[in-house]
Design a protein around this motif. Structure first.
Motif, short mmCIF file in Angstrom:
data_model
loop_
_atom_site.label_atom_id
_atom_site.label_comp_id
_atom_site.label_asym_id
_atom_site.label_seq_id
_atom_site.Cartn_x
_atom_site.Cartn_y
_atom_site.Cartn_z
N LEU A 311 0.95 -1.12 -0.07
CA LEU A 311 -0.25 0.14 -0.05
C LEU A 311 0.93 1.23 0.10
N LEU A 312 1.78 1.29 0.81
CA LEU A 312 2.71 2.56 0.82
C LEU A 312 3.42 2.72 -0.74
N ARG A 313 3.69 1.56 -1.33
CA ARG A 313 4.39 1.72 -2.62
C ARG A 313 3.28 2.48 -3.49
N GLU A 314 2.03 2.04 -3.58
CA GLU A 314 1.00 2.75 -4.29
C GLU A 314 0.99 3.98 -3.91
N ILE A 315 0.85 4.36 -2.62
CA ILE A 315 0.78 5.90 -2.42
C ILE A 315 2.06 6.63 -2.83
N ALA A 316 3.22 6.02 -2.74
CA ALA A 316 4.43 6.62 -3.50
C ALA A 316 4.30 7.18 -4.61
N ASP A 317 3.63 6.00 -5.45
CA ASP A 317 3.56 6.19 -6.89
C ASP A 317 2.64 7.62 -7.14
N LEU A 318 1.70 7.84 -6.28
CA LEU A 318 0.98 9.06 -6.57
C LEU A 318 1.69 10.28 -5.88
N VAL A 319 2.23 10.11 -4.91
CA VAL A 319 2.95 11.26 -4.38
C VAL A 319 4.20 11.75 -4.92
N VAL A 320 5.03 10.80 -5.28
CA VAL A 320 6.31 11.03 -6.34
C VAL A 320 6.22 10.29 -7.22
N PRO A 321 5.54 10.59 -8.75
CA PRO A 321 5.58 9.81 -9.94
C PRO A 321 7.05 9.86 -10.42
N GLN A 322 7.21 8.74 -10.77
CA GLN A 322 8.73 8.28 -11.43
C GLN A 322 8.60 7.61 -12.80
N ASP A 323 9.58 7.62 -13.54
CA ASP A 323 9.78 7.07 -14.90
C ASP A 323 9.94 5.60 -14.59
N ASP A 324 10.50 4.91 -15.55
CA ASP A 324 10.85 3.44 -15.45
C ASP A 324 11.76 3.26 -14.29
N ALA A 325 12.86 3.92 -14.54
CA ALA A 325 13.90 3.81 -13.60
C ALA A 325 13.56 4.26 -12.13
N ALA A 326 12.77 3.68 -11.64
CA ALA A 326 12.20 4.25 -10.24
C ALA A 326 13.18 3.61 -9.06
N ILE A 327 12.89 4.44 -8.13
CA ILE A 327 13.58 4.41 -6.78
C ILE A 327 12.34 3.63 -5.95
N ASP A 328 12.72 2.46 -5.27
CA ASP A 328 11.60 1.95 -4.35
C ASP A 328 11.59 2.76 -3.04
N LEU A 329 10.86 3.85 -3.02
CA LEU A 329 10.66 4.85 -1.82
C LEU A 329 10.08 4.06 -0.70
N ALA A 330 9.28 3.25 -0.96
CA ALA A 330 8.49 2.86 0.25
C ALA A 330 9.40 1.89 1.12
#
Length: 464
Positions: A311-330
């Motif tokens: 769920l935190l990853r899904e929130i992160a996708d909305l809060v900090v949208p990233q391109d394909d080279a994404a950092i796993d912020l959660a």
């Protein structure tokens, strides 16, 4: 624009710089390099006393590590890996630890490939065999007979004629001093404290027929050093993996690189050069290098459970949208919570951060949509305090917690050196000895040492 995704020379997305075994040379990896062509660029490095450097000077560990660091500083660009076979494994561990501490002027280390590696601690070796190997160089370089015996002891099956001839030639041109230095001192050195724990993607290949450094021994030797290690056993294989099993080794490396190394953004070249340079303190460089290590695709949460992390990853996708080279912020936030780190502030109405995260995520989970298209509206309601979600936190406290969570996610994105490059932040480059700072403090002015794109261009002396 996304951060530059630098490719290795020759078009491969990553270069593997690999260090050879006792009595071998850089060319022992040629067969693996051929099979990885276009997928991974492989470059062997001759070590002092071996191969093209057989007549070189000091082959003890410290000068050898310095030799490798110097080679990498001149050649390693973009995303790269470090590898080691047998003796080269211990050298690689010492080099990698220097990179992740920031002591080495290097940026871009994304993983390691080790083949039957000697561990940082003293290498397990039968003492009778050690003495016999030392006797081979008592009167000069190895004879052909002794080199043949060495190959027979270290292979499960005969090598093909070309590989056999190359291995014999490398053994016979090895410096006797270098041979003795490893057997008498290098293999016995305990570098465990200096190496410590290296938290980056690692592939360990080992043969089932290797007595001391084989597949059965390697997890016990290396698991505490490389917590993210992937151990792969090669059947009917002795100690000379690059010559015995180049095809199997190449395929294992290709899978490992695709799964665990080619993740996340790459620091652009100009910014990598700045971080590696003398304006950046070693401690700061080490922090940035560790932040740039690819995320663990199989990360196991330490504070949250799997559902909460998802769920935190899904929130992160909305809060900090990233391109394909994404950092796993959660995952990085979960690790931050496990380390009990924070920004030094929390709302007095909220419980401690780990409890607050679990409570906030459990509350939000009650109304969280399965359809990604509907999630932004639900998150916005929670941010505004108008949610009808029920759980451990009421709407007001959920709003307060989300302020902290959004801040943590954004801080984790900004902390990555590729993100710093993307926004043009180079305030970390004010160290060194003597300490250097900024001279131009006017809007739109760029100093000579700053990467292109920072500030504006000035043609007449006025701020652009």
């Amino acid at each position: 624009m996304p951060a530059e995704n630098a490719a290795a020379p020759g078009g491969a997305p990553v270069t593997l710089y690999v260090l050879h075994a006792l009595g071998a040379s850089a060319r022992s990896f040629d067969r693996i390099a051929e099979r990885l062509d276009g997928r991974v660029r492989v470059e062997g490095i001759d070590l002092p006393g071996f191969g093209s450097l057989a007549a070189a000077g000091d082959s003890s560990i410290e000068p050898t590590v310095a030799h490798v660091v110097d080679h990498l500083a001149r050649h390693a660009r973009g995303r790269w890996m470090l590898g080691g076979h047998s003796m080269g494994g211990k050298i690689a561990a010492l080099v990698a630890s220097g990179v992740l501490r920031g002591d080495a002027p290097l940026v871009g280390l994304a993983g390691m490939v080790l083949m039957a590696p000697s561990p940082p601690r003293p290498e397990p070796m039968d003492e009778e065999r050690r003495e016999r190997m030392l006797s081979w160089v008592a009167d000069g370089p190895l004879s052909e007979q002794d080199a043949e015996e060495f190959l027979a002891q270290n292979t499960a099956e005969p090598l093909d004629p070309a590989a056999h001839a190359e291995a014999l030639a490398d053994l016979q041109r090895t410096s006797p001093d270098a041979w003795r230095a490893w057997l008498e001192t290098g293999s016995r050195v305990d570098a465990s404290a200096e190496v410590g724990t290296l938290n980056l993607p690692v592939l360990v290949l080992a043969g089932t027929d290797d007595d001391d450094l084989g597949a059965a021994a390697q997890p016990g030797l290396l698991a505490s050093v490389y917590p993210r290690a992937r151990f792969a056993a090669l059947d009917d294989t002795g100690h000379l993996i690059p010559l015995e099993r180049p095809t199997e080794a190449a395929e294992s490396i290709a899978r490992f690189v695709a799964d665990e190394v080619l993740l996340g953004p790459v620091v652009p070249a100009e910014w990598a050069a700045l971080i590696a340079g003398d304006r950046v303190d070693a401690r700061v460089r080490g922090i940035l290098n560790r932040r740039a290590v690819p995320d663990d695709r199989g990360y196991a949460p330490a504070v949250l459970d799997v559902a909460q992390l998802t769920l935190l990853r899904e929130i992160a996708d909305l809060v900090v949208p990233q391109d394909d080279a994404a950092i796993d912020l959660a995952a990085r936030v979960d690790a931050q919570l496990a380390r009990e780190e924070g920004d030094g502030w929390r709302n007095a109405d909220l419980p401690p951060d780990p409890e607050a995260y679990r409570a906030g995520l459990d509350t939000l989970a009650g109304t969280w949509p399965t359809d990604p298209a509907d999630r932004e509206a639900v998150l916005r309601q929670a941010i505004e305090g108008t949610t009808d979600a029920e759980g451990p936190l009421d709407a007001a406290l959920l709003k307060v917690w989300l302020e902290d969570a959004r801040n943590d996610l954004l801080r984790q994105w900004l902390a990555h050196p590729a993100s710093m490059a993307r926004i043009g932040y180079d305030g970390f480059a004010t160290g060194g000895s003597p300490i250097r700072g900024f001279v131009e403090l006017r809007l739109g002015r760029r100093e000579d040492w700053e990467p292109a794109g920072v500030g504006g261009t000035v043609a007449t002396g006025d701020a652009a």
